[in-house]
Design an enzyme around this catalytic site. Sequence first.
Site, mmCIF file in Angstrom:
data_model
loop_
_atom_site.group_PDB
_atom_site.id
_atom_site.type_symbol
_atom_site.label_atom_id
_atom_site.label_comp_id
_atom_site.label_asym_id
_atom_site.label_seq_id
_atom_site.Cartn_x
_atom_site.Cartn_y
_atom_site.Cartn_z
ATOM 1 N N ASP A 116 9.907 44.987 24.793
ATOM 2 C CA ASP A 116 10.684 46.227 24.634
ATOM 3 C C ASP A 116 10.366 47.203 25.766
ATOM 4 O OD1 ASP A 116 8.244 46.097 22.715
ATOM 5 O OD2 ASP A 116 8.441 48.208 23.256
ATOM 6 N N ASP B 19 4.598 48.979 30.312
ATOM 7 C CA ASP B 19 3.922 50.237 30.646
ATOM 8 C C ASP B 19 2.890 49.932 31.741
ATOM 9 O OD1 ASP B 19 3.312 52.970 30.307
ATOM 10 O OD2 ASP B 19 1.636 52.466 29.012
ATOM 11 N N PHE C 243 6.831 58.917 25.576
ATOM 12 C CA PHE C 243 6.680 57.858 24.581
ATOM 13 C C PHE C 243 7.995 57.709 23.837
ATOM 14 C CE2 PHE C 243 5.219 55.762 20.703
ATOM 15 C CZ PHE C 243 4.465 54.743 21.260
ATOM 16 N N ASP D 163 7.966 51.829 17.572
ATOM 17 C CA ASP D 163 7.386 52.699 16.544
ATOM 18 C C ASP D 163 6.440 53.740 17.113
ATOM 19 O OD1 ASP D 163 5.312 50.758 17.223
ATOM 20 O OD2 ASP D 163 4.222 51.551 15.500
ATOM 21 N N ARG E 205 11.024 52.578 13.602
ATOM 22 C CA ARG E 205 11.553 51.314 14.136
ATOM 23 C C ARG E 205 13.008 51.082 13.739
ATOM 24 N NH1 ARG E 205 7.232 48.187 16.070
ATOM 25 N NH2 ARG E 205 5.307 48.245 14.858
HETATM 26 P P1 5GP Z 1 1.446 47.574 28.545
HETATM 27 O O1 5GP Z 1 0.568 46.393 28.213
HETATM 28 O O2 5GP Z 1 2.496 47.239 29.560
HETATM 29 O O3 5GP Z 1 0.659 48.785 28.910
HETATM 30 O O4 5GP Z 1 2.138 48.018 27.203
HETATM 31 C C1 5GP Z 1 3.172 47.300 26.671
HETATM 32 C C2 5GP Z 1 3.146 47.352 25.165
HETATM 33 O O5 5GP Z 1 3.009 48.683 24.693
HETATM 34 C C3 5GP Z 1 4.469 46.807 24.659
HETATM 35 O O6 5GP Z 1 4.229 45.763 23.751
HETATM 36 C C4 5GP Z 1 5.154 47.975 24.025
HETATM 37 O O7 5GP Z 1 5.681 47.606 22.789
HETATM 38 C C5 5GP Z 1 4.114 49.064 23.892
HETATM 39 N N1 5GP Z 1 4.689 50.317 24.420
HETATM 40 C C6 5GP Z 1 4.655 50.745 25.700
HETATM 41 N N2 5GP Z 1 5.304 51.907 25.833
HETATM 42 C C7 5GP Z 1 5.768 52.230 24.607
HETATM 43 C C8 5GP Z 1 6.543 53.337 24.104
HETATM 44 O O8 5GP Z 1 6.960 54.273 24.807
HETATM 45 N N3 5GP Z 1 6.825 53.315 22.780
HETATM 46 C C9 5GP Z 1 6.401 52.314 21.942
HETATM 47 N N4 5GP Z 1 6.727 52.416 20.648
HETATM 48 N N5 5GP Z 1 5.678 51.265 22.390
HETATM 49 C C10 5GP Z 1 5.372 51.223 23.702
HETATM 50 MG MG MG Z 2 5.132 45.771 21.800
#
Ligand code: 5GP
Ligand code: MG
Length: 170
Positions: A92, A95, A144, A151, A157
């Site tokens: 989704d 980050d 965020f 969520d 969600r």
């Molecule tokens: P990363 O490992 O790239 O830092 O983070 C990715 C994970 O964090 C993903 O599985 C994603 O669902 C969650 N995530 C990152 N940004 C957001 C956000 O803005 N909102 C939500 N609800 N989840 C996020």
């Molecule tokens: Mg996720």
Amino acid sequence: MIQEQLFDEAAIAARVRELGAAISKDYAGKNPMILGVLTSSAVFVGDLTRSIEIPCEFDFIALSRYSDTEGIRFIKDTTASVEGRHILLVEDTIDTGLTLQYVLKTLRERQAASVEICTLLDRKQRRIAGMDVKYRGFEIPDVFVVGYGLDYQGRYRELPALYSHGSWPK
Ligand code: 5GP
Ligand code: MG
């Protein structure tokens, strides 16, 4: 607290159809395995697979992330073997990129035929682990996001659109 709407239902649906069309073209004859990262990609995977017009399979993995340094582990692995399969990882939001970096490494070690990434949202400002993202829905600013499967502490969600949330989870 929910702040502003970032993308409404119609904008999401239109972009998902475009992604589905591109995937259908690129993966024709390859029977790709769409691999969603639970839980927040579930709504996107449901819509994306229905916009893909070639035969494909889909499955989900779930990960637990302790901290940036401590690492990540699978809490639900794939149902079938990925060896020799064309895998399209569906997230989704990317980050820092640390979650997908771990998954990419694991799938390559397991000798998938190919691994590409499809993310609904891409927040490039906070990237730590760089990677090629083949399919991207929208770029987002440093806020965020909730709704459409995403969520904040388990909430929001079920909302059909994407919104910014006033704070980041602790
Ligand atoms: P990363 O490992 O790239 O830092 O983070 C990715 C994970 O964090 C993903 O599985 C994603 O669902 C969650 N995530 C990152 N940004 C957001 C956000 O803005 N909102 C939500 N609800 N989840 C996020
Ligand atoms: Mg996720």
